[in-house]
Design a protein around this motif. Structure first.
Motif, PDB file in Angstrom:
ATOM      1  N   ARG A 148      10.013   7.638  -3.788  1.00  0.00           N
ATOM      2  CA  ARG A 148       8.840   7.332  -2.519  1.00  0.00           C
ATOM      3  C   ARG A 148       7.701   6.909  -3.034  1.00  0.00           C
ATOM      4  O   ARG A 148       6.987   8.150  -3.853  1.00  0.00           O
ATOM      5  CB  ARG A 148       9.362   8.208  -1.177  1.00  0.00           C
ATOM      6  N   SER A 175       2.220   5.560  -1.068  1.00  0.00           N
ATOM      7  CA  SER A 175       1.940   4.152   0.444  1.00  0.00           C
ATOM      8  C   SER A 175       2.791   4.782   1.434  1.00  0.00           C
ATOM      9  O   SER A 175       2.109   4.390   2.356  1.00  0.00           O
ATOM     10  CB  SER A 175       1.498   3.359  -0.085  1.00  0.00           C
ATOM     11  N   GLU A 176       3.634   5.066   1.404  1.00  0.00           N
ATOM     12  CA  GLU A 176       4.835   5.455   2.434  1.00  0.00           C
ATOM     13  C   GLU A 176       4.209   6.869   3.692  1.00  0.00           C
ATOM     14  O   GLU A 176       4.826   6.232   4.365  1.00  0.00           O
ATOM     15  CB  GLU A 176       6.294   5.897   1.648  1.00  0.00           C
ATOM     16  N   ASN A 177       3.473   7.343   2.810  1.00  0.00           N
ATOM     17  CA  ASN A 177       3.023   8.523   4.193  1.00  0.00           C
ATOM     18  C   ASN A 177       2.270   7.726   4.884  1.00  0.00           C
ATOM     19  O   ASN A 177       2.249   8.371   5.540  1.00  0.00           O
ATOM     20  CB  ASN A 177       2.112   9.521   3.768  1.00  0.00           C
ATOM     21  N   ALA A 189       2.764   4.932   6.621  1.00  0.00           N
ATOM     22  CA  ALA A 189       3.543   3.253   6.802  1.00  0.00           C
ATOM     23  C   ALA A 189       4.007   3.784   8.456  1.00  0.00           C
ATOM     24  O   ALA A 189       3.563   4.710   9.086  1.00  0.00           O
ATOM     25  CB  ALA A 189       5.044   3.339   6.374  1.00  0.00           C
ATOM     26  N   PHE A 190       3.963   2.713   9.240  1.00  0.00           N
ATOM     27  CA  PHE A 190       3.039   1.995  10.510  1.00  0.00           C
ATOM     28  C   PHE A 190       4.814   2.313  11.738  1.00  0.00           C
ATOM     29  O   PHE A 190       4.830   2.891  12.435  1.00  0.00           O
ATOM     30  CB  PHE A 190       2.950   0.470  10.956  1.00  0.00           C
ATOM     31  N   ASN A 191       5.660   2.446  10.125  1.00  0.00           N
ATOM     32  CA  ASN A 191       7.171   2.085  11.363  1.00  0.00           C
ATOM     33  C   ASN A 191       7.427   4.221  10.279  1.00  0.00           C
ATOM     34  O   ASN A 191       8.799   4.375  10.427  1.00  0.00           O
ATOM     35  CB  ASN A 191       8.612   1.093  10.630  1.00  0.00           C
ATOM     36  N   ARG A 192       7.080   4.554  10.455  1.00  0.00           N
ATOM     37  CA  ARG A 192       7.353   6.094   9.906  1.00  0.00           C
ATOM     38  C   ARG A 192       7.805   6.448  11.418  1.00  0.00           C
ATOM     39  O   ARG A 192       7.833   6.353  12.371  1.00  0.00           O
ATOM     40  CB  ARG A 192       5.847   6.627   9.473  1.00  0.00           C
TER      41      ARG A 192
END
Length: 101
Positions: A85, A88-90, A92-95
């Motif tokens: 991972r 930036s995935e921390n 994300a809007f679709n988390r």
């Protein structure tokens, strides 16, 4: 006296995988440890338990034990699957799980 052949596990305190890609051959102690009355440390007269040999592969460790007539046991280790991972995935809007401070 048996020798234990194993692969070291990573520390639970960090996510790093350093020093876990090699195999270790250690001797198990046959004699029980006794307590030093002055310092309280565990002491043993068996000096073979201080030996720790490192090998690149399991085959090298097993062949060394066989050529030197050392009875051995192999303790297997399962590699944990890591999901790569990015940082930036921390954000994300679709988390799936909410992330707050």
């Amino acid at each position: 006296m048996y020798a234990k052949i194993y692969r070291p596990r990573p520390s639970a305190m960090s996510s790093g995988r350093a020093k876990t890609h090699h195999w270790i051959l250690e001797f198990e102690s046959e004699e029980p440890h006794s307590i030093d009355p002055l310092t309280g440390n565990a002491i043993s007269t068996d000096t073979r338990e201080q030996i720790r040999m490192t090998f690149d592969t399991l085959d090298e460790a097993v062949s060394y034990a066989k050529t030197n007539d050392i009875p051995h046991r192999v303790h297997g280790s399962k590699d944990s699957k890591r999901i790569p991972r990015s940082y930036s995935e921390n954000f994300a809007f679709n988390r799936k799980l909410p992330w707050t401070h």
